[in-house]
Each structure stands twice: as structure tokens, then as C-alpha cells.
Design a protein around this motif. Structure first.
Motif, PDB file in Angstrom:
ATOM      1  N   LYS A 122      14.644  23.842 -21.982  1.00 53.59           N
ATOM      2  CA  LYS A 122      13.833  23.651 -20.769  1.00 53.59           C
ATOM      3  C   LYS A 122      12.426  23.170 -21.127  1.00 53.59           C
ATOM      4  N   ASN A 123      11.847  23.788 -22.193  1.00 53.35           N
ATOM      5  CA  ASN A 123      10.495  23.384 -22.624  1.00 53.35           C
ATOM      6  C   ASN A 123      10.475  21.913 -23.044  1.00 53.35           C
ATOM      7  N   ILE A 124      11.520  21.498 -23.800  1.00 51.82           N
ATOM      8  CA  ILE A 124      11.602  20.097 -24.248  1.00 51.82           C
ATOM      9  C   ILE A 124      11.679  19.163 -23.042  1.00 51.82           C
ATOM     10  N   LYS A 125      12.508  19.559 -22.062  1.00 48.20           N
ATOM     11  CA  LYS A 125      12.664  18.727 -20.869  1.00 48.20           C
ATOM     12  C   LYS A 125      11.335  18.615 -20.122  1.00 48.20           C
ATOM     13  N   SER A 126      10.639  19.789 -19.989  1.00 46.46           N
ATOM     14  CA  SER A 126       9.347  19.791 -19.293  1.00 46.46           C
ATOM     15  C   SER A 126       8.323  18.917 -20.017  1.00 46.46           C
ATOM     16  N   ASP A 131      -4.643  13.168 -26.544  1.00 42.26           N
ATOM     17  CA  ASP A 131      -4.559  14.163 -27.628  1.00 42.26           C
ATOM     18  C   ASP A 131      -3.592  15.279 -27.250  1.00 42.26           C
ATOM     19  N   ILE A 132      -3.709  15.734 -25.975  1.00 47.99           N
ATOM     20  CA  ILE A 132      -2.805  16.815 -25.516  1.00 47.99           C
ATOM     21  C   ILE A 132      -1.354  16.343 -25.575  1.00 47.99           C
ATOM     22  N   LEU A 133      -1.119  15.091 -25.101  1.00 49.18           N
ATOM     23  CA  LEU A 133       0.254  14.571 -25.098  1.00 49.18           C
ATOM     24  C   LEU A 133       0.773  14.350 -26.520  1.00 49.18           C
ATOM     25  N   GLU A 134      -0.119  13.930 -27.445  1.00 47.81           N
ATOM     26  CA  GLU A 134       0.294  13.777 -28.846  1.00 47.81           C
ATOM     27  C   GLU A 134       0.694  15.129 -29.433  1.00 47.81           C
ATOM     28  N   LYS A 135      -0.092  16.164 -29.075  1.00 48.07           N
ATOM     29  CA  LYS A 135       0.282  17.517 -29.528  1.00 48.07           C
ATOM     30  C   LYS A 135       1.629  17.927 -28.932  1.00 48.07           C
ATOM     31  N   ASP A 136       1.839  17.525 -27.639  1.00 48.82           N
ATOM     32  CA  ASP A 136       3.125  17.836 -26.999  1.00 48.82           C
ATOM     33  C   ASP A 136       4.273  17.160 -27.740  1.00 48.82           C
ATOM     34  N   THR A 189       4.391  16.497 -30.945  1.00 57.70           N
ATOM     35  CA  THR A 189       4.634  17.324 -32.139  1.00 57.70           C
ATOM     36  C   THR A 189       5.367  18.607 -31.764  1.00 57.70           C
ATOM     37  N   THR A 190       4.945  19.201 -30.633  1.00 57.14           N
ATOM     38  CA  THR A 190       5.600  20.434 -30.170  1.00 57.14           C
ATOM     39  C   THR A 190       7.073  20.190 -29.878  1.00 57.14           C
ATOM     40  N   ILE A 191       7.375  19.013 -29.266  1.00 55.28           N
ATOM     41  CA  ILE A 191       8.780  18.685 -28.965  1.00 55.28           C
ATOM     42  C   ILE A 191       9.591  18.600 -30.247  1.00 55.28           C
ATOM     43  N   GLU A 192       9.031  17.950 -31.277  1.00 53.71           N
ATOM     44  CA  GLU A 192       9.749  17.854 -32.555  1.00 53.71           C
ATOM     45  C   GLU A 192       9.993  19.235 -33.148  1.00 53.71           C
ATOM     46  N   ASN A 193       8.975  20.104 -33.060  1.00 55.36           N
ATOM     47  CA  ASN A 193       9.155  21.483 -33.563  1.00 55.36           C
ATOM     48  C   ASN A 193      10.224  22.217 -32.774  1.00 55.36           C
ATOM     49  N   TYR A 194      10.181  22.013 -31.409  1.00 57.30           N
ATOM     50  CA  TYR A 194      11.206  22.648 -30.571  1.00 57.30           C
ATOM     51  C   TYR A 194      12.611  22.142 -30.920  1.00 57.30           C
ATOM     52  N   LYS A 195      12.713  20.824 -31.163  1.00 56.74           N
ATOM     53  CA  LYS A 195      14.025  20.256 -31.503  1.00 56.74           C
ATOM     54  C   LYS A 195      14.555  20.852 -32.800  1.00 56.74           C
ATOM     55  N   ALA A 196      13.651  20.994 -33.777  1.00 51.65           N
ATOM     56  CA  ALA A 196      14.073  21.605 -35.052  1.00 51.65           C
ATOM     57  C   ALA A 196      14.532  23.040 -34.829  1.00 51.65           C
ATOM     58  N   GLN A 197      13.760  23.801 -34.006  1.00 50.77           N
ATOM     59  CA  GLN A 197      14.168  25.172 -33.701  1.00 50.77           C
ATOM     60  C   GLN A 197      15.509  25.183 -32.972  1.00 50.77           C
ATOM     61  N   GLU A 238       8.918  15.230 -19.640  1.00 46.87           N
ATOM     62  CA  GLU A 238       8.469  14.738 -18.332  1.00 46.87           C
ATOM     63  C   GLU A 238       6.974  14.426 -18.357  1.00 46.87           C
ATOM     64  N   THR A 239       6.202  15.296 -19.091  1.00 39.59           N
ATOM     65  CA  THR A 239       4.756  15.039 -19.173  1.00 39.59           C
ATOM     66  C   THR A 239       4.440  13.836 -20.052  1.00 39.59           C
ATOM     67  N   LEU A 240       5.345  13.531 -21.024  1.00 42.31           N
ATOM     68  CA  LEU A 240       5.087  12.423 -21.954  1.00 42.31           C
ATOM     69  C   LEU A 240       5.337  11.053 -21.330  1.00 42.31           C
ATOM     70  N   VAL A 241       5.898  11.044 -20.107  1.00 43.26           N
ATOM     71  CA  VAL A 241       6.219   9.756 -19.465  1.00 43.26           C
ATOM     72  C   VAL A 241       4.949   8.916 -19.277  1.00 43.26           C
ATOM     73  N   GLU A 242       3.813   9.615 -18.998  1.00 45.13           N
ATOM     74  CA  GLU A 242       2.578   8.868 -18.727  1.00 45.13           C
ATOM     75  C   GLU A 242       1.838   8.457 -19.998  1.00 45.13           C
ATOM     76  N   LEU A 243       2.308   8.863 -21.199  1.00 44.94           N
ATOM     77  CA  LEU A 243       1.578   8.566 -22.427  1.00 44.94           C
ATOM     78  C   LEU A 243       1.426   7.064 -22.677  1.00 44.94           C
ATOM     79  N   PRO A 244       2.485   6.230 -22.587  1.00 43.93           N
ATOM     80  CA  PRO A 244       2.302   4.792 -22.862  1.00 43.93           C
ATOM     81  C   PRO A 244       1.237   4.149 -21.950  1.00 43.93           C
ATOM     82  N   GLU A 245       1.253   4.560 -20.669  1.00 47.38           N
ATOM     83  CA  GLU A 245       0.279   3.988 -19.743  1.00 47.38           C
ATOM     84  C   GLU A 245      -1.141   4.433 -20.120  1.00 47.38           C
ATOM     85  N   LEU A 246      -1.273   5.706 -20.523  1.00 47.55           N
ATOM     86  CA  LEU A 246      -2.581   6.213 -20.952  1.00 47.55           C
ATOM     87  C   LEU A 246      -3.080   5.456 -22.178  1.00 47.55           C
ATOM     88  N   VAL A 247      -2.191   5.242 -23.160  1.00 49.80           N
ATOM     89  CA  VAL A 247      -2.568   4.507 -24.381  1.00 49.80           C
ATOM     90  C   VAL A 247      -3.017   3.092 -24.019  1.00 49.80           C
TER      91      VAL A 247
END
Length: 554
Positions: free
Chosen positions: A398-402, A512-517, A519-527, A405-414
């Protein structure tokens, strides 16, 4: 802070490494050994300034000349993070790496991005152009430091104004005066409040002093109470001793009373003994008179005693006989019971091998059941562990999915952030243009003022052409108007572009927050993968539970 410099194929340097220490560092050597080249390469990497063409700095050799040279700088940013900046001399090439992880900074792709990055992280001086700062204040050639001070007044002003930024200081000082006037009533009110608080503090200090006095009295009373308790304790001890002595006196008095009673009894016994003595003397007289009869009586009494003793023995023999008869009956009954037990033992002895075999089988079954029950307990624990892991895996999913969803806006922000950085670079270029136009305006105004005074704008002397009217006196006024219009247009453009990038830092924080997210997703995937592997292993172990329960029932 600059830590280290490496030059490869730069003028006289084939490969040169220089490590800098904290504080003042001095380079010394003969002419032509490359001291100036070291300073110029620092200016090239950090300030994008070279007094000559890049190709002139590539090392000359007797055989083949290298196509290009390289400069590497080890430096620490304003936050204390170490970086390595590498620039190629003789051809385009910029690389910035993290000195610890050796990973490249992806946002720096060219010289403009490098200058902007240095302006933010290494030399945060937004109002001064880096190349001009190096040329005018840092990378000054030998013997030319005082040259700007020897120029004419107008030239000195044009040279130092972009560096000193006196207009900025005047503006800040003016704003500061306005702020002082604006907040003066509030400051006065705060001052009055402070005086009131000081008065309250003085009252509080008096109360505190009174409290300290009361505390001193309490301590004194406590000491007196302690002394009184000590005296009371001593008096209690003395009371115990007196009570003990009184008990001893009472005990002695009791013994004295007993002795008095005994004395009275002894006196009574003495009187009785006197009476008995008189009776004994009378009896003696009677005995003497009846001595013969008495001797016979003694002999008969002796025989009677012997007969009584024999009779008592006879009765004892009868009692022993009765007891022996009772014991005989009991032993006979017990003997019959033992015979019955022996018969049963003989019967059971024949059944013993079969019973031993049944007991052995029963013991083995009990041990097997215990093993099965232990296995079931272990499987139940693993099932609980599996459920918990599945819950954790579900939550992570669920966390990964959430987060996705927040990472969708990252390309536009960049994309927007990069546009803002380009706009920021354009603003800096416009600011340089503003500084140049301001210097030109000052130059033209000074010249126009000299013309108005009928002086030559170049030699600062009276010009006869101006007096004869053969010189166009409005030549500088026209240029001033043109430059002022251009300056206004550029300043308007700067204001417009600044409005466009006012949310740049907000975008940066979001990125920066989305970049951390990410990294968090990758950590969640590994877990999640680890949990799935554990769940799979537990399912394999729990799979045997139905068969184990069936075995237990059987």
C-alpha cells in the motif's frame, strides 16, 4: 574550502598534484615553473575565468602535443560536503562528483549549470559575477593590484561600483531607517512593558527574599525538633531502664513474700514435728511393750509381701499369654492374605511379558504424540509469523502504491525546475547587462556634463569646437536616452523573470521530497521481496500441518 588541485598536461605541468592546508598557502619557485598557471586554473574551474585562449594552456611537447588538458579540484561546499570538480582545457567538458560516493551530480551538464551550482553551494555571492570577482580581487597578476586605484575618477567608479555594490548598501540603510520609524511605537510599547515587568520582578525578588527567610526559620525549627527528638529518645531509654529496675524490684518483692510464706510454713512444720516427736516417744513406749508381737507381725508381713509379688507375676504371665494369643490370630490371618497375594502374583507373572510389550508401545506412542504436538506448536508459531509478514507485506504494498501516486508529478516538477534554472541564468546575464549599461550611462553622463561646461570629454580641457558650435552637443544625450530605455526594458524583463521563478525553492523542496520517496520505494520493494521469500519458505514449512494433525489423531 579548497583541499587539493591536480593539473594534467597544463603548460609546464605534465601531472602535478598540490594539496592545500588550512590557512595561508605559499607557492614559490623560479620563473617559468608554472606558479601563475596554478592560480589561473583555480580561476578557470571555480570562476570560469581565463585571461588567454584555452588552447594556449595545453602543454607543449617536443613530440606530439596533447589535444587537451585536465584540471581537478577537491573542494568542500558551505555545508561541509566534499566534491570533485573536473574541467577539460582545450575542449568542452565539465564533471562534478561527490568525493565520498564518486557519483556524478546529474544536474550539471555544462559551464552555465556549473557556475550556477558554484554560486549556490561554494561561493554564494549572487550580486557579483564570478569571472569579474576573480579578475578584480582574487587572480590578480603580480604588480597590477594598485592599477585600478591609479585610474581617473570616472573610471575608478565604473570599475569599483559593480564590486562594492554601494547602491545596495544605501538601499538597505534607507529600508532600515524606514523600519526603525515604522516599529518605533511598538518598541516604545515593548520598552514600557519591560519596565512594568522589571517592577514585577523586583516585587518577586522581595517575595523570594521573604521566602528564603521563612525557609531559614523552618530549617532552624527542624534542627530544634531534631534535638528535641534526640532528648526524647534519651528519656525513653532512661524510662525503659527505670521500668526494668522496677520489674526487678517487683520480682524481688515477690520472692521476699514467698520466703515469708515459706518461713511461716516452716514454723508450722516445726510445731508439727514437736507434736510428732511427742507422739513418737509415746509410740516407742508402746512398741517396747509390744516388741514380741511386733516381731511376729514383721515376719508375717514379709511373707505376705512375697506372696503378693508372686501373685503379680502370675497376673503378668496371664496378660502375656492373652497378648500372644491375639498376635497368633493376627499372624495367621496375615499369612492367609500373603498366600492369596502370592497366588495373584503367580497369575500376574504369566501376564507380565504381554503387559511390558503394551507399556513399551504406549510409551513410544506418547513420545510420538509429544513430538507431533511440538511440531504443531512450531507450525502454529510459523503460521502466526506468516500472517504478520503478510500484513507487513500488504502495508508495504500500500505504501509503495501511495508513494508511486505522489511520484507522478515528479517529471513535470523537474521540467519546471529546469526551466526556472534557465530563467535564473538569463537573469544573471541580464544583471551583467544592467551593470554594463549603468557603467556606460555614467560614462556618457560624465562626458555630457563636461560638454555642458565646454570641456573636451577626452582630455578634460576647454574645447574651442564646442564654442564655435561645430560639435554636436546632444550626441551623448541621445546615447543616454537610448541606454536608459534599454536599461528600463532589461530591468522590467528581470522583474518579470524573477516573478516566474519565485517558487523555485518550493519546487526544489518538492523534488527533494519526491527523490527521497523514490529511495523509500526501492527500500520498500527490497523489504517486500524479503518478506515474500520468508512467506514462501514459511508456507512450505506450514504445508505439512494437516498431515501432522492426521498423524496425531491416528
Amino acid at each position: 574550502m579548497l583541499h587539493k588541485l591536480e593539473l594534467i598536461d597544463i603548460k609546464t605541468h605534465k601531472i602535478t598534484k598540490i594539496e592545500f592546508k588550512k590557512g595561508l598557502n605559499v607557492l614559490h619557485g623560479d620563473n617559468g615553473t608554472g606558479k601563475s598557471s596554478v592560480l589561473e586554473m583555480i580561476g578557470f574551474v571555480l570562476f570560469d575565468f581565463l585571461p588567454e585562449n584555452q588552447a594556449d594552456y595545453v602543454r607543449e611537447t617536443h613530440s606530439d602535443k596533447p589535444e587537451y588538458g585536465k584540471v581537478r579540484v577537491w573542494i568542500t561546499d558551505i555545508k561541509g560536503e566534499p566534491y570533485i570538480i573536473e574541467r577539460t582545457v582545450g575542449k568542452p567538458g565539465v564533471i562534478v562528483k561527490d568525493a565520498l560516493t564518486k557519483s556524478r551530480i546529474p544536474e550539471i551538464r555544462g559551464v552555465n549549470q556549473l557556475k550556477a551550482w558554484i554560486g549556490r553551494n561554494i561561493l554564494p555571492m549572487h550580486e557579483i559575477e564570478l569571472g569579474k570577482l576573480f579578475d578584480s580581487s582574487i587572480g590578480i597578476p603580480q604588480g597590477t593590484f594598485i592599477n585600478p586605484f591609479l585610474r581617473r575618477e570616472g573610471d575608478r567608479k565604473a570599475y569599483f561600483d559593480p564590486i562594492m555594490q554601494l547602491g545596495v548598501y544605501e538601499k538597505v540603510f534607507k529600508n532600515l531607517n524606514e523600519l526603525n520609524k515604522k516599529f518605533e511605537p511598538d518598541v516604545q510599547g515593548v520598552s514600557e512593558t519591560i519596565h512594568e515587568i522589571i517592577g514585577e520582578i523586583k516585587i518577586k525578588e522581595e517575595l523570594l527574599q521573604e521566602q528564603e527567610s521563612l525557609n531559614a526559620e523552618i530549617i532552624s525549627l527542624a534542627k530544634k525538633l531534631t534535638k528535641s527528638e534526640s532528648k526524647s529518645k534519651g528519656l525513653k531509654e532512661k524510662y525503659k531502664e527505670i521500668k526494668k529496675i522496677k520489674e526487678q524490684i517487683d520480682e524481688a518483692q515477690k520472692k521476699l513474700d514467698e520466703l515469708n510464706i515459706k518461713s511461716e510454713k516452716e514454723n508450722e512444720n516445726l510445731i508439727d514435728m514437736d507434736s510428732q516427736l511427742r507422739d513418737a516417744n509415746t509410740a516407742k513406749q508402746i512398741c517396747d511393750e509390744t516388741k514380741e508381737a511386733y516381731n511376729k507381725h514383721i515376719k508375717l508381713s514379709s511373707n505376705l509381701e512375697i506372696l503378693e509379688q508372686e501373685f503379680e507375676k502370675l497376673n503378668a504371665y496371664k496378660e502375656d499369654l492373652r497378648i500372644n494369643n491375639e498376635n497368633y490370630i493376627k499372624e495367621s490371618t496375615h499369612l492367609k492374605q500373603l498366600e492369596e497375594v502370592l497366588k495373584k502374583a503367580e497369575t500376574n507373572k504369566k501376564k507380565l511379558p504381554k503387559l511390558e510389550r503394551i507399556y513399551q508401545e504406549h510409551s513410544e506412542l506418547v513420545n510420538k504424540i509429544k513430538e507431533i504436538e511440538a511440531t504443531i506448536v512450531e507450525i502454529n508459531a510459523k503460521e502466526e509469523q506468516q500472517v504478520k509478514l503478510e500484513e507487513k507485506a500488504s502495508n508495504i504494498s500500500k505504501n509503495i502504491k501511495s508513494l508511486k501516486e505522489t511520484l507522478v508529478e515528479l517529471p513535470e516538477l523537474v521540467k519546471k525546475y529546469n526551466i526556472m534554472k534557465d530563467i535564473e541564468l538569463r537573469i544573471k546575464e541580464h544583471e551583467i547587462d544592467v551593470a554594463n549599461l549603468t557603467n556606460q550611462l555614467e560614462f556618457f553622463k560624465n562626458n555630457q556634463e563636461k560638454i555642458n561646461q565646454h570641456k573636451c570629454p577626452f582630455v578634460d580641457q576647454t574645447c574651442k569646437n564646442l564654442g564655435e558650435g561645430t560639435f554636436n552637443e546632444d550626441i551623448f544625450n541621445n546615447k543616454i536616452k537610448t541606454k536608459e530605455i534599454s536599461l528600463q526594458d532589461i530591468e522590467k524583463q528581470i522583474e518579470k523573470e524573477k516573478e516566474e521563478i519565485h517558487e523555485k525553492e518550493i519546487f526544489r523542496e518538492k523534488m527533494d521530497i519526491l527523490e527521497k520517496d523514490k529511495t523509500t520505494i526501492e527500500n520498500y520493494k527490497a523489504q517486500y521481496r524479503d518478506y515474500q521469500d520468508e512467506i514462501k519458505a514459511l508456507k512450505e514449512e506450514v504445508r505439512i500441518k494437516p498431515q501432522v494433525i492426521k498423524d496425531k489423531k491416528e
